[in-house]
Design an enzyme around this catalytic site. Structure first.
Site, mmCIF file in Angstrom:
data_model
loop_
_atom_site.group_PDB
_atom_site.id
_atom_site.type_symbol
_atom_site.label_atom_id
_atom_site.label_comp_id
_atom_site.label_asym_id
_atom_site.label_seq_id
_atom_site.Cartn_x
_atom_site.Cartn_y
_atom_site.Cartn_z
ATOM 1 N N ARG A 88 0.822 -1.210 0.000
ATOM 2 C CA ARG A 88 0.000 0.000 0.000
ATOM 3 C C ARG A 88 0.860 1.266 0.000
ATOM 4 O O ARG A 88 0.332 2.351 -0.125
ATOM 5 C CB ARG A 88 -0.812 0.069 1.277
ATOM 6 N N ARG A 127 -21.801 0.433 -1.173
ATOM 7 C CA ARG A 127 -21.254 -0.675 -0.377
ATOM 8 C C ARG A 127 -21.537 -0.456 1.117
ATOM 9 O O ARG A 127 -21.788 -1.407 1.848
ATOM 10 C CB ARG A 127 -19.743 -0.814 -0.620
ATOM 11 N N ARG A 133 -19.924 -2.050 6.098
ATOM 12 C CA ARG A 133 -18.538 -1.915 6.531
ATOM 13 C C ARG A 133 -18.353 -0.575 7.222
ATOM 14 O O ARG A 133 -18.678 0.468 6.660
ATOM 15 C CB ARG A 133 -17.610 -1.986 5.310
HETATM 16 P P1 AMP Z 1 -8.888 -2.960 2.547
HETATM 17 O O1 AMP Z 1 -9.934 -3.973 2.817
HETATM 18 O O2 AMP Z 1 -7.738 -3.503 1.707
HETATM 19 O O3 AMP Z 1 -9.440 -1.680 1.991
HETATM 20 O O4 AMP Z 1 -8.215 -2.600 3.962
HETATM 21 C C1 AMP Z 1 -8.967 -2.048 5.004
HETATM 22 C C2 AMP Z 1 -8.047 -1.273 5.940
HETATM 23 O O5 AMP Z 1 -7.029 -2.146 6.479
HETATM 24 C C3 AMP Z 1 -7.267 -0.127 5.299
HETATM 25 O O6 AMP Z 1 -8.021 1.052 5.226
HETATM 26 C C4 AMP Z 1 -6.080 -0.008 6.255
HETATM 27 O O7 AMP Z 1 -6.451 0.638 7.448
HETATM 28 C C5 AMP Z 1 -5.792 -1.453 6.588
HETATM 29 N N1 AMP Z 1 -4.827 -2.068 5.637
HETATM 30 C C6 AMP Z 1 -5.052 -3.108 4.794
HETATM 31 N N2 AMP Z 1 -3.950 -3.406 4.096
HETATM 32 C C7 AMP Z 1 -2.990 -2.547 4.512
HETATM 33 C C8 AMP Z 1 -1.616 -2.333 4.172
HETATM 34 N N3 AMP Z 1 -1.006 -3.080 3.228
HETATM 35 N N4 AMP Z 1 -0.940 -1.353 4.812
HETATM 36 C C9 AMP Z 1 -1.538 -0.603 5.751
HETATM 37 N N5 AMP Z 1 -2.813 -0.732 6.121
HETATM 38 C C10 AMP Z 1 -3.554 -1.700 5.505
#
Ligand code: AMP
Length: 189
Positions: A88, A127, A133
Protein backbone atom coordinates in the site's frame (compact mmCIF):
# COMPACT_ATOMS: atom_id res chain seq x y z
CA UNK A 1 2.28 -17.05 -10.72
CA UNK A 2 2.88 -14.33 -8.13
CA UNK A 3 0.62 -11.32 -8.47
CA UNK A 4 -0.16 -8.04 -6.79
CA UNK A 5 -3.58 -6.43 -7.33
CA UNK A 6 -3.75 -2.65 -7.16
CA UNK A 7 -6.69 -0.29 -7.26
CA UNK A 8 -8.50 2.35 -5.25
CA UNK A 9 -10.96 1.41 -2.51
CA UNK A 10 -14.17 0.47 -4.31
CA UNK A 11 -12.38 -0.68 -7.47
CA UNK A 12 -13.69 -4.23 -7.02
CA UNK A 13 -10.16 -5.40 -6.28
CA UNK A 14 -11.18 -7.82 -3.51
CA UNK A 15 -14.03 -9.41 -5.46
CA UNK A 16 -11.93 -9.78 -8.59
CA UNK A 17 -8.89 -11.07 -6.69
CA UNK A 18 -11.06 -13.79 -5.17
CA UNK A 19 -12.46 -14.77 -8.59
CA UNK A 20 -9.08 -14.82 -10.33
CA UNK A 21 -7.46 -16.73 -7.45
CA UNK A 22 -10.11 -19.44 -7.84
CA UNK A 23 -9.79 -19.61 -11.61
CA UNK A 24 -5.98 -19.75 -11.59
CA UNK A 25 -5.67 -21.78 -8.38
CA UNK A 26 -3.70 -19.11 -6.52
CA UNK A 27 -3.62 -18.31 -2.81
CA UNK A 28 -5.63 -15.12 -2.16
CA UNK A 29 -4.15 -12.99 0.59
CA UNK A 30 -6.22 -9.93 1.50
CA UNK A 31 -4.52 -7.86 4.20
CA UNK A 32 -7.80 -5.98 4.78
CA UNK A 33 -9.70 -9.26 5.46
CA UNK A 34 -6.87 -10.47 7.65
CA UNK A 35 -6.89 -7.25 9.71
CA UNK A 36 -10.71 -7.19 9.99
CA UNK A 37 -10.53 -10.78 11.29
CA UNK A 38 -7.88 -9.79 13.84
CA UNK A 39 -10.01 -6.85 15.05
CA UNK A 40 -13.06 -9.11 15.36
CA UNK A 41 -11.09 -11.71 17.32
CA UNK A 42 -9.53 -9.04 19.54
CA UNK A 43 -5.96 -10.27 18.95
CA UNK A 44 -2.88 -8.15 19.67
CA UNK A 45 -2.65 -7.31 15.99
CA UNK A 46 -6.33 -6.35 15.92
CA UNK A 47 -5.94 -4.09 18.94
CA UNK A 48 -3.02 -2.32 17.27
CA UNK A 49 -4.80 -1.95 13.90
CA UNK A 50 -8.33 -0.98 14.97
CA UNK A 51 -8.02 2.79 15.40
CA UNK A 52 -6.14 3.24 12.11
CA UNK A 53 -8.73 1.23 10.20
CA UNK A 54 -11.68 3.08 11.70
CA UNK A 55 -10.13 6.39 10.65
CA UNK A 56 -9.42 5.17 7.12
CA UNK A 57 -5.66 5.45 7.74
CA UNK A 58 -3.07 2.83 6.92
CA UNK A 59 -1.69 0.70 9.72
CA UNK A 60 2.09 1.21 10.22
CA UNK A 61 4.33 -0.41 7.59
CA UNK A 62 6.28 -2.51 10.15
CA UNK A 63 3.09 -4.15 11.36
CA UNK A 64 1.89 -5.21 7.94
CA UNK A 65 5.35 -6.12 6.61
CA UNK A 66 5.76 -8.42 9.63
CA UNK A 67 2.54 -10.23 8.71
CA UNK A 68 3.63 -10.75 5.11
CA UNK A 69 7.01 -11.97 6.31
CA UNK A 70 5.26 -14.59 8.46
CA UNK A 71 3.07 -15.66 5.53
CA UNK A 72 6.11 -16.12 3.29
CA UNK A 73 7.89 -18.10 6.03
CA UNK A 74 4.83 -20.33 6.57
CA UNK A 75 5.01 -21.61 2.98
CA UNK A 76 1.34 -20.71 2.35
CA UNK A 77 2.38 -18.57 -0.60
CA UNK A 78 4.74 -21.05 -2.20
CA UNK A 79 2.38 -22.25 -4.96
CA UNK A 80 1.50 -18.82 -6.31
CA UNK A 81 -0.61 -16.02 -4.90
CA UNK A 82 -2.52 -12.81 -5.32
CA UNK A 83 -1.66 -10.10 -2.82
CA UNK A 84 -4.78 -7.96 -2.40
CA UNK A 85 -4.30 -4.75 -0.41
CA UNK A 86 -0.54 -5.14 -0.01
CA UNK A 87 1.70 -3.31 -0.75
CA UNK A 88 0.00 0.00 0.00
CA UNK A 89 3.07 2.26 0.25
CA UNK A 90 6.43 2.50 -1.54
CA UNK A 91 8.32 1.28 1.58
CA UNK A 92 6.00 -1.77 1.64
CA UNK A 93 6.69 -2.42 -2.06
CA UNK A 94 10.42 -2.16 -1.41
CA UNK A 95 10.20 -4.44 1.63
CA UNK A 96 8.25 -7.00 -0.42
CA UNK A 97 10.87 -6.94 -3.16
CA UNK A 98 13.64 -7.56 -0.61
CA UNK A 99 11.71 -10.35 1.17
CA UNK A 100 10.97 -12.14 -2.10
CA UNK A 101 14.54 -11.78 -3.35
CA UNK A 102 15.78 -13.43 -0.17
CA UNK A 103 13.61 -16.42 -1.12
CA UNK A 104 14.84 -16.40 -4.73
CA UNK A 105 11.39 -15.28 -5.73
CA UNK A 106 9.71 -12.23 -7.23
CA UNK A 107 6.48 -10.87 -8.66
CA UNK A 108 5.29 -11.74 -12.14
CA UNK A 109 2.76 -8.96 -12.54
CA UNK A 110 1.22 -6.01 -10.74
CA UNK A 111 -2.33 -5.58 -12.00
CA UNK A 112 -4.01 -2.20 -11.65
CA UNK A 113 -7.81 -2.17 -11.73
CA UNK A 114 -8.52 1.22 -13.22
CA UNK A 115 -11.70 3.00 -12.05
CA UNK A 116 -12.57 6.72 -12.18
CA UNK A 117 -12.95 8.78 -8.97
CA UNK A 118 -16.66 9.39 -9.65
CA UNK A 119 -17.36 5.66 -10.01
CA UNK A 120 -15.36 4.88 -6.85
CA UNK A 121 -17.37 7.33 -4.73
CA UNK A 122 -20.61 5.97 -6.14
CA UNK A 123 -19.65 2.37 -5.38
CA UNK A 124 -18.35 3.09 -1.87
CA UNK A 125 -21.55 4.78 -0.78
CA UNK A 126 -23.65 1.85 -2.00
CA UNK A 127 -21.25 -0.68 -0.38
CA UNK A 128 -21.76 1.12 2.95
CA UNK A 129 -25.46 0.35 2.72
CA UNK A 130 -25.14 -3.25 1.52
CA UNK A 131 -22.21 -4.60 3.56
CA UNK A 132 -22.31 -2.28 6.53
CA UNK A 133 -18.54 -1.92 6.53
CA UNK A 134 -17.72 0.63 9.24
CA UNK A 135 -15.03 2.31 7.15
CA UNK A 136 -17.45 2.76 4.24
CA UNK A 137 -20.32 4.16 6.28
CA UNK A 138 -18.92 7.55 7.17
CA UNK A 139 -18.49 9.93 4.25
CA UNK A 140 -15.46 11.67 5.75
CA UNK A 141 -13.75 8.30 6.29
CA UNK A 142 -14.48 7.33 2.68
CA UNK A 143 -12.95 10.59 1.49
CA UNK A 144 -9.93 10.03 3.73
CA UNK A 145 -9.39 6.52 2.36
CA UNK A 146 -9.37 7.96 -1.16
CA UNK A 147 -6.91 10.69 -0.11
CA UNK A 148 -4.67 8.10 1.54
CA UNK A 149 -4.83 6.00 -1.64
CA UNK A 150 -3.80 8.93 -3.81
CA UNK A 151 -1.00 10.11 -1.55
CA UNK A 152 0.45 6.84 -0.28
CA UNK A 153 -0.60 4.04 -2.63
CA UNK A 154 -0.68 5.61 -6.11
CA UNK A 155 3.14 6.11 -6.10
CA UNK A 156 3.57 2.33 -6.18
CA UNK A 157 1.98 2.31 -9.64
CA UNK A 158 5.15 4.10 -10.86
CA UNK A 159 7.25 1.71 -8.80
CA UNK A 160 5.86 -1.29 -10.71
CA UNK A 161 5.89 0.58 -14.02
CA UNK A 162 9.64 1.02 -13.47
CA UNK A 163 9.94 -2.68 -12.74
CA UNK A 164 8.16 -3.29 -16.10
CA UNK A 165 5.52 -5.58 -14.58
CA UNK A 166 2.53 -3.20 -14.46
CA UNK A 167 -0.68 -4.23 -16.28
CA UNK A 168 -3.55 -1.77 -16.37
CA UNK A 169 -7.07 -3.18 -16.76
CA UNK A 170 -10.32 -1.22 -17.23
CA UNK A 171 -12.30 -1.83 -14.02
CA UNK A 172 -15.61 -0.31 -15.16
CA UNK A 173 -18.54 -2.11 -16.74
CA UNK A 174 -19.92 -5.61 -16.37
CA UNK A 175 -18.35 -7.56 -13.49
CA UNK A 176 -17.87 -10.74 -15.59
CA UNK A 177 -16.27 -8.77 -18.42
CA UNK A 178 -13.82 -7.26 -15.93
CA UNK A 179 -12.88 -10.75 -14.71
CA UNK A 180 -12.26 -11.85 -18.32
CA UNK A 181 -10.15 -8.76 -19.04
CA UNK A 182 -8.09 -9.42 -15.91
CA UNK A 183 -7.59 -13.07 -16.75
CA UNK A 184 -6.43 -12.14 -20.26
CA UNK A 185 -4.04 -9.47 -18.97
CA UNK A 186 -2.56 -11.96 -16.50
CA UNK A 187 -2.28 -15.03 -18.67
CA UNK A 188 -1.91 -13.80 -22.24
CA UNK A 189 0.43 -10.83 -22.22
P1 AMP B 1 -8.89 -2.96 2.55
O1 AMP B 1 -9.93 -3.97 2.82
O2 AMP B 1 -7.74 -3.50 1.71
O3 AMP B 1 -9.44 -1.68 1.99
O4 AMP B 1 -8.21 -2.60 3.96
C1 AMP B 1 -8.97 -2.05 5.00
C2 AMP B 1 -8.05 -1.27 5.94
O5 AMP B 1 -7.03 -2.15 6.48
C3 AMP B 1 -7.27 -0.13 5.30
O6 AMP B 1 -8.02 1.05 5.23
C4 AMP B 1 -6.08 -0.01 6.25
O7 AMP B 1 -6.45 0.64 7.45
C5 AMP B 1 -5.79 -1.45 6.59
N1 AMP B 1 -4.83 -2.07 5.64
C6 AMP B 1 -5.05 -3.11 4.79
N2 AMP B 1 -3.95 -3.41 4.10
C7 AMP B 1 -2.99 -2.55 4.51
C8 AMP B 1 -1.62 -2.33 4.17
N3 AMP B 1 -1.01 -3.08 3.23
N4 AMP B 1 -0.94 -1.35 4.81
C9 AMP B 1 -1.54 -0.60 5.75
N5 AMP B 1 -2.81 -0.73 6.12
C10 AMP B 1 -3.55 -1.70 5.51
Amino acid sequence: MNLVFLGPPGSGKGTQAKRIAEKLNLFHLSTGDLLRGAVKDGTDLGKKAKAYMEAGELVPDELIVGIIEEKIASGELSNGYILDGFPRTVPQAEALKTMLKKNDSGLDKAVLIDVSDAEVIDRLSSRAKIEGRADDADESVVRNRLDVYKKQTQPIIDFYQNESILKKVDGEGDINDITTRLQDAITKQ
